[in-house]
Design a protein around this motif. Sequence first.
Motif, mmCIF file in Angstrom:
data_model
loop_
_atom_site.group_PDB
_atom_site.id
_atom_site.type_symbol
_atom_site.label_atom_id
_atom_site.label_comp_id
_atom_site.label_asym_id
_atom_site.label_seq_id
_atom_site.Cartn_x
_atom_site.Cartn_y
_atom_site.Cartn_z
ATOM 1 N N PHE A 1 -48.197 -37.574 48.650
ATOM 2 C CA PHE A 1 -47.047 -37.897 48.852
ATOM 3 C C PHE A 1 -46.377 -37.311 50.353
ATOM 4 C CE2 PHE A 1 -42.621 -36.499 48.700
ATOM 5 C CZ PHE A 1 -41.886 -37.646 48.627
ATOM 6 N N ALA A 2 -46.826 -36.139 50.383
ATOM 7 C CA ALA A 2 -46.247 -35.403 51.583
ATOM 8 C C ALA A 2 -46.634 -35.628 52.976
ATOM 9 C CB ALA A 2 -46.229 -33.720 51.254
ATOM 10 N N ILE A 3 -48.014 -35.783 53.028
ATOM 11 C CA ILE A 3 -48.789 -36.110 54.396
ATOM 12 C C ILE A 3 -48.396 -37.275 54.926
ATOM 13 C CG2 ILE A 3 -50.831 -36.013 55.662
ATOM 14 C CD1 ILE A 3 -51.932 -33.672 53.846
ATOM 15 N N ILE B 1 -48.558 -30.751 55.602
ATOM 16 C CA ILE B 1 -49.349 -29.819 54.242
ATOM 17 C C ILE B 1 -48.452 -28.743 53.745
ATOM 18 C CG2 ILE B 1 -51.235 -28.282 54.300
ATOM 19 C CD1 ILE B 1 -52.637 -29.835 56.372
ATOM 20 N N ALA B 2 -47.493 -28.275 54.581
ATOM 21 C CA ALA B 2 -46.547 -27.224 54.109
ATOM 22 C C ALA B 2 -45.683 -27.884 52.953
ATOM 23 C CB ALA B 2 -45.858 -26.499 55.256
ATOM 24 N N LEU B 3 -45.231 -29.021 53.253
ATOM 25 C CA LEU B 3 -44.334 -29.573 52.187
ATOM 26 C C LEU B 3 -44.986 -29.958 50.994
ATOM 27 C CD1 LEU B 3 -41.497 -30.905 51.909
ATOM 28 C CD2 LEU B 3 -42.470 -33.054 52.855
ATOM 29 N N GLY B 4 -46.266 -30.387 51.144
ATOM 30 C CA GLY B 4 -47.065 -30.617 50.001
ATOM 31 C C GLY B 4 -47.187 -29.408 49.176
ATOM 32 N N GLY B 5 -47.523 -28.382 49.864
ATOM 33 C CA GLY B 5 -47.726 -26.871 49.197
ATOM 34 C C GLY B 5 -46.635 -26.708 48.594
ATOM 35 N N VAL B 6 -45.206 -26.696 49.164
ATOM 36 C CA VAL B 6 -44.114 -26.480 48.451
ATOM 37 C C VAL B 6 -43.846 -27.275 47.173
ATOM 38 C CG1 VAL B 6 -41.716 -26.406 48.811
ATOM 39 C CG2 VAL B 6 -42.936 -25.587 50.673
ATOM 40 N N ILE B 7 -44.022 -28.527 47.432
ATOM 41 C CA ILE B 7 -43.780 -29.451 46.263
ATOM 42 C C ILE B 7 -44.949 -28.934 45.123
ATOM 43 C CG2 ILE B 7 -44.076 -31.647 45.458
ATOM 44 C CD1 ILE B 7 -43.443 -32.880 48.287
ATOM 45 N N PRO C 1 -49.822 -31.412 40.711
ATOM 46 C CA PRO C 1 -50.915 -31.386 40.940
ATOM 47 C C PRO C 1 -51.189 -31.193 42.492
ATOM 48 C CG PRO C 1 -51.321 -32.703 39.416
ATOM 49 C CD PRO C 1 -49.845 -32.616 39.575
ATOM 50 N N MET C 2 -51.790 -30.411 43.106
ATOM 51 C CA MET C 2 -52.069 -30.380 44.826
ATOM 52 C C MET C 2 -52.292 -31.649 45.315
ATOM 53 S SD MET C 2 -51.609 -28.217 47.118
ATOM 54 C CE MET C 2 -51.673 -26.669 46.658
ATOM 55 N N ALA C 3 -53.186 -32.579 44.757
ATOM 56 C CA ALA C 3 -53.414 -33.634 45.425
ATOM 57 C C ALA C 3 -52.439 -34.812 45.391
ATOM 58 C CB ALA C 3 -54.606 -34.482 44.687
ATOM 59 N N GLY D 1 -48.736 -40.073 42.680
ATOM 60 C CA GLY D 1 -47.313 -40.015 42.302
ATOM 61 C C GLY D 1 -46.887 -38.586 42.012
ATOM 62 N N ILE D 2 -45.592 -38.535 42.267
ATOM 63 C CA ILE D 2 -44.994 -37.186 41.842
ATOM 64 C C ILE D 2 -43.599 -37.614 41.301
ATOM 65 C CG2 ILE D 2 -46.026 -35.764 43.782
ATOM 66 C CD1 ILE D 2 -43.274 -35.953 45.173
ATOM 67 N N VAL D 3 -42.879 -36.441 40.786
ATOM 68 C CA VAL D 3 -41.452 -36.744 40.373
ATOM 69 C C VAL D 3 -40.779 -36.209 41.203
ATOM 70 C CG1 VAL D 3 -39.955 -35.845 38.344
ATOM 71 C CG2 VAL D 3 -42.465 -36.299 37.940
ATOM 72 N N ILE D 4 -39.829 -36.978 41.782
ATOM 73 C CA ILE D 4 -38.721 -36.590 42.787
ATOM 74 C C ILE D 4 -37.648 -36.065 42.193
ATOM 75 C CG2 ILE D 4 -37.492 -37.372 44.989
ATOM 76 C CD1 ILE D 4 -39.727 -39.412 45.544
ATOM 77 N N THR D 5 -37.337 -34.771 42.223
ATOM 78 C CA THR D 5 -36.451 -34.254 41.522
ATOM 79 C C THR D 5 -35.193 -34.154 42.456
ATOM 80 O OG1 THR D 5 -36.883 -31.959 42.328
ATOM 81 C CG2 THR D 5 -37.899 -32.765 40.075
ATOM 82 N N ARG D 6 -34.048 -33.481 41.792
ATOM 83 C CA ARG D 6 -32.741 -33.630 42.903
ATOM 84 C C ARG D 6 -33.112 -32.453 43.709
ATOM 85 N NH1 ARG D 6 -27.594 -32.948 40.126
ATOM 86 N NH2 ARG D 6 -27.329 -35.006 39.169
ATOM 87 N N GLN D 7 -33.755 -31.372 43.483
ATOM 88 C CA GLN D 7 -33.865 -30.434 44.164
ATOM 89 C C GLN D 7 -34.996 -30.887 45.431
ATOM 90 O OE1 GLN D 7 -34.212 -29.890 41.137
ATOM 91 N NE2 GLN D 7 -33.425 -27.928 40.700
ATOM 92 N N LEU D 8 -35.712 -31.516 45.252
ATOM 93 C CA LEU D 8 -36.930 -32.093 46.131
ATOM 94 C C LEU D 8 -36.183 -33.149 47.108
ATOM 95 C CD1 LEU D 8 -39.769 -32.250 47.140
ATOM 96 C CD2 LEU D 8 -40.229 -34.083 45.506
#
Lengths: 361, 245
Positions: free
Chosen positions: A43-45, A23-29, A36-38, A111-118
């Motif tokens: 993705f993260a959980i 959840i923390a990772l999702g929040g950070v992303i 969006p949070m969803a 779906g999310i955008v996986i950036t370099r930082q991520l």
Amino acid sequence: MQETSSGRRGAAIYMVVWLFIGIALGGVISLSSDTPMANAMLFAIPINLVYAFAAGYSAYYLCRAYPLGSRRPLSIALVLMATAVVCGILWLLLGHAWNGLTMLPGADWAGIVITRQLSALIVGLGILLYGLAAALHYIAIEFVRAKNAEQRELESLLMAQEAELRMLRTQIDPHFLFNSLNSISALTSQDPKAARRMTLELASFFRQSLGMEAHKKVTLGEEMVLIRHFLAIEQVRFGQRLRVEEALEDAALACLVPPMIIQPLVENAVKHGICNLPEGGTIRVGARRAGSMLHIRVDNPVDADMPPAPGKGVGTGIGLANVRQRLAGAYKHEASIHWGRGDGGFGVEIAMPAQTTEGED
Amino acid sequence: MRIIIVDDEMLARAVVREYLSEHADAEIVAECANGFEAVKAITELSPDLVILDIQMPKLDGFEVAELAGAGPRYIFATAFDQYAIKAFEFHALNYLLKPFSQQRFDQALAHARANVGKGAPDTAVGNMVREAAARNKPLGRVLIRDGAKVHVIGSDKIDYVEAQDDYVQIRSEGKSYLKNQRLTELEGQLDGEQFLRIHRSYLVNIARIERIEQATRDSHVAILKDGARLPVSRSGYQKIRAALG
């Protein structure tokens, strides 16, 4: 049973922790980008939970294979580091695969955008979490090991107690044995009936002392029966020189004591007291219960001319040290023993918890 | 053959008496229940043979043999004293292990009988007694025989010991006692922490020293609490300095 239930509880706590990390990772992303949070949570959980298993098991086997202290710490750290990096990268790949999979249906909450930082964050987090899992495993392994060691120590302590009592029984003073036999030898021609009585006393004494078990306490009353057999035998040897006085409360007689804890004190009183006095003397055995404590006292006169010097009276301390040790083994600091010379006599006093049923300790 | 039986246990003496009744020539001149009586009886009655228990109150068998001397022959008896048994074997001494049979007793008696009246003192007994004393050191008490009487002096009660040829004079509580022993031997048996050889002829109880005084330009005297003045040799003075700090 307890083992598996505590294991299950541990696993549940482990999963909850990983869930929170997810959840923390999702929040950070979600917070660090416009995702969006969803989408971030979807993705993260899941990837976190999968990683929880993967990293958990992998670290578990690794920790087993490289127990602490088996090799140099540096080489263990290197192995762990390399594995953590590999796992972090694999985790990132898994993240990409999962992200691709969720985007297939084309829903806008997936779906999310996986950036370099991520990507860097995921790999870094993967390495950290792997290290954390490994550390937890090491702690758990150490804990189990300590528990086992404690168990073993406890078992060996029990065995030592048993062995000690066996030794005490077989080390019944040879002087006592041979002198008693000599008395019987004398009595057989002079007083055959007395010889038979003495044989029976000896038999009772040995039968009772051989039947005792180290971990099984006896009532003070039973211990006194043994002591009376012993004194009856010694009275045949010493005649009028050995006199005995008992001052025993009924409440004290019902209390439990470690077997053969008083007998050595009485034996000492004969050996180092009466034996050295041409006119003999009186041995006093007293016991009283005061609230939750049981007090036992053995007194004997000593030869005033005989200094408690080395050479003479050696061994006085050994029997007492043994009694002290056994008391400490049975009651820890709750029991105490004191002894001292004074007023033409020698006295030993024991204080121990007054127990009337086994297992109160 | 005149015999003394020494044992603190009545029944143990009874066994010996019973076994001796088989021997017509054995005459029991005394039975003793402790070491003091034994020394007195042996000194006064000078028997041919003493049957002597080792473990007794006040004085043990070795001490009795030491004090009573090597006049009579001895048969030692013990129930279980591994040190004593080893010593008996080593010095080829006559001994009995309780309980013993009539046959074993007869053997020991025959052995003793063969030696009685041969005149030569039994050196083995003396050797063993010295060995026993060495084993008990440091001595907590010193035994002195004065005729048939035995004095027991606690070593902490001794003020000082003075050498006098083959004897030592022991000074304690205002009295003097003579003991047939060399000073060096007694010094070796006493506690070295407690006694100091301050002079060729003097061994002093450190606790009794009041002060040290200069006597002449290079000699000192030790003044004891009771006022006695003992000469101190040069090496003795160094020892005192070290001991008293």
